[in-house]
Design an enzyme around this catalytic site. Structure first.
Site, PDB file in Angstrom:
ATOM      1  N   LYS A 171       0.852  -1.158  -0.114  1.00  0.00           N
ATOM      2  CA  LYS A 171      -0.176  -0.152   0.103  1.00  0.00           C
ATOM      3  C   LYS A 171       0.772   1.209   0.025  1.00  0.00           C
ATOM      4  O   LYS A 171       1.949   1.410   0.814  1.00  0.00           O
ATOM      5  CB  LYS A 171      -0.803  -0.157   1.252  1.00  0.00           C
ATOM      6  CG  LYS A 171      -1.696   0.985   1.482  1.00  0.00           C
ATOM      7  CD  LYS A 171      -2.862   0.832   2.484  1.00  0.00           C
ATOM      8  CE  LYS A 171      -3.769   1.833   2.655  1.00  0.00           C
ATOM      9  NZ  LYS A 171      -4.760   1.340   3.871  1.00  0.00           N
ATOM     10  N   SER A 186      -9.334   1.593   3.232  1.00  0.00           N
ATOM     11  CA  SER A 186      -8.536   2.298   2.266  1.00  0.00           C
ATOM     12  C   SER A 186      -7.389   1.386   1.985  1.00  0.00           C
ATOM     13  O   SER A 186      -6.907   2.072   0.874  1.00  0.00           O
ATOM     14  CB  SER A 186      -7.894   3.310   3.248  1.00  0.00           C
ATOM     15  OG  SER A 186      -6.962   2.894   3.942  1.00  0.00           O
ATOM     16  N   SER A 189      -9.608  -1.089   7.160  1.00  0.00           N
ATOM     17  CA  SER A 189      -8.911  -0.996   5.906  1.00  0.00           C
ATOM     18  C   SER A 189      -8.359  -2.188   5.344  1.00  0.00           C
ATOM     19  O   SER A 189      -7.773  -2.330   4.381  1.00  0.00           O
ATOM     20  CB  SER A 189      -8.141  -0.059   5.961  1.00  0.00           C
ATOM     21  OG  SER A 189      -8.795   1.537   6.075  1.00  0.00           O
TER      22      SER A 189
END
Length: 464
Positions: free
Chosen positions: A82, A160, A184
């Site tokens: 990420k 996210s 997330s």
């Protein structure tokens, strides 16, 4: 094994194939680089593909293996992170336009450990801008556009950690690292049909990672099998003097027949297919566990508590962005103003929330202590349609309980694995939460489930 089968193999299998020289790390890396180029933008999954670094690391992995130096079970396996983790060779954008050209000259701790284990970094993966710090209310909340679940591009991949979820599901990387402050990892794992593990708070160093809510941020693996998540966690876990929240706790062995319980209300105000898949999941593990009576989570203000803490901590984390006025450059209209609202958080509200959190930790800890895991549908619905505000989707299925927020406030480990399909043939998730430092308990339970089902091996259409 053909290229498609390789692309969708789990990371443990890939590491074994590399060790047995059925394929080289370089060959596998080139395969994933090509898939990232072909499909990454299609699913809004990628920020930067690291061609030069990936090829260099793959060649080094092959040379080490030729010397008999296999550094870990994931030696030579390509992965993505990420884009809130620092990595040399690419910008670290945090998914936000104001930072799209910003780079660091060091690797985050997780990247360091994976590099030492011989894994190959191939991509910085997309994410919701600032990991959702300012209260986004729609899928289009990143300068790379909305993340799209590979099962249906008209639906969100979850946030996210939108890029890690989509990239793993589409066979673009061997595995990925996501982050969770409040959902997330679990949310995109469920929406994309992958296996995601949120470790205990303090299990994994966050050095080199963006801070959102320092008292709740956690980094964890997202992969194509439960066993992968444990293999990854073993590498990245451990104390780190650069992150004083970390602790070198043991990974306790799972019990032969764990005692589990379903959370009261887990089936209420939930889509029918989600409920059916959850009940089928319970039946699949019934021979391996003792299922106790349903357990009610304490009636406490979880949402208000994490909201006050997040407002105060994220406003502090992004104070410079807010005060500079550059928050107005963010993609989501809600994010352009949300930071200024958070900036007005009162100190007394933050302190009161910290006190309430202590009560929550004690109460939830006493509730879960008699059990090895609490079980629940990861989400009450399937993925959200892109273009519809989140507060307008699936009004008949808001979920009667929220197990994710209490678990994050308490720093407990949790996991989601795919357990079927619901509306629009979108994946659903089987959620489970354990006591602190009991990640192996979750993985063993999830692996037992996956040994009796095939959902984790299924591939989205159109990514061959």
């Amino acid at each position: 094994m053909n290229e498609i089968d390789l692309a969708f193999s789990d990371a443990v299998t890939l590491g074994r194939d590399i060790a047995r020289k059925r394929i080289s790390s370089l060959e596998l890396t080139k395969l994933y680089l090509a898939r990232l180029e072909r499909y990454g933008a299609r699913f809004g999954a990628v920020v930067t593909i690291l061609h030069e670094r990936a090829l260099r690391e793959a060649k080094a992995a092959d040379r080490a293996l030729a010397r008999g130096d296999r550094k870990s079970p994931l030696h030579g396996v390509p992965y993505g992170v990420k884009d809130l983790l620092a990595a040399v060779g690419a910008p670290t954008t945090w998914g936000a336009a104001p930072y799209r050209d910003r780079s660091f000259d060091f690797d985050g701790a997780v990247v360091e450990k994976l590099h030492a284990a011989g894994a190959v970094l191939v991509a910085k993966l997309a994410m919701v801008e600032l990991a959702g710090a300012f209260g986004y209310n729609g899928a289009d909340a990143s300068f790379t556009g909305p993340g799209r679940t590979p099962w249906n591009r008209e639906y969100w991949s979850g946030g996210s950690s939108s890029g890690p979820g989509a990239a793993v599901a589409a066979g673009l990387v061997g595995f990925a690292i996501g982050s969770e402050t409040n959902g997330s990892i679990l949310t995109p794992s469920a929406m994309c049909g992958v296996s995601g593990l949120r470790p205990t708070f303090g299990r994994v160093s966050r050095y080199g990672a963006m801070a959102l809510m320092w008292s709740s941020d956690k980094l964890g693996p997202m992969a194509r099998s439960a066993r992968d998540t444990l293999a990854i966690l073993r590498i990245v876990a451990g104390s780190d003097p650069r992150d004083d929240s970390t602790r070198a706790e043991p990974m306790f062995a799972p019990k032969k027949k764990p005692r589990v319980a379903v959370i009261v209300g887990a089936r209420k105000q939930t889509q029918a297919a989600v409920v059916k898949n959850f009940d089928d999941s319970l039946a699949a593990i019934a021979d391996a566990v003792t299922i106790a009576d349903e357990v009610k989570l304490p009636d406490l203000p979880y949402g208000a508590t994490i909201g006050a803490l997040l407002n105060g901590e994220s406003a502090a984390a992004f104070r410079g962005l807010i005060e500079s006025g550059k928050a107005r450059e963010l993609q989501s209209p809600d994010d352009r103003i949300g930071g200024y609202v958070q900036y007005e958080t009162r100190a007394v509200d933050y302190v009161d929330a910290m006190r309430r959190r202590r009560e929550i930790v004690d109460a939830v800890g006493k509730t879960i202590a008699p059990y090895d895991a609490l079980l629940f549908p990861t989400l009450p619905t399937v993925a959200y349609p892109i273009g519809t505000p989140f507060d307008k989707v699936y009004p008949d299925a808001p979920g009667a309980v929220d197990p994710v927020t209490p678990g994050n406030l308490c720093g407990l480990p949790s996991m989601s694995v795919p357990n079927g399909f619901g509306e629009h043939h979108l994946p659903t998730g089987f959620g489970m939460m354990a006591n602190p430092w009991r990640e192996r308990e979750l993985v063993a339970l999830a692996a037992h489930f996956q040994a009796r089902t095939a959902f984790h091996t299924m591939r989205p259409p159109g990514v061959e």
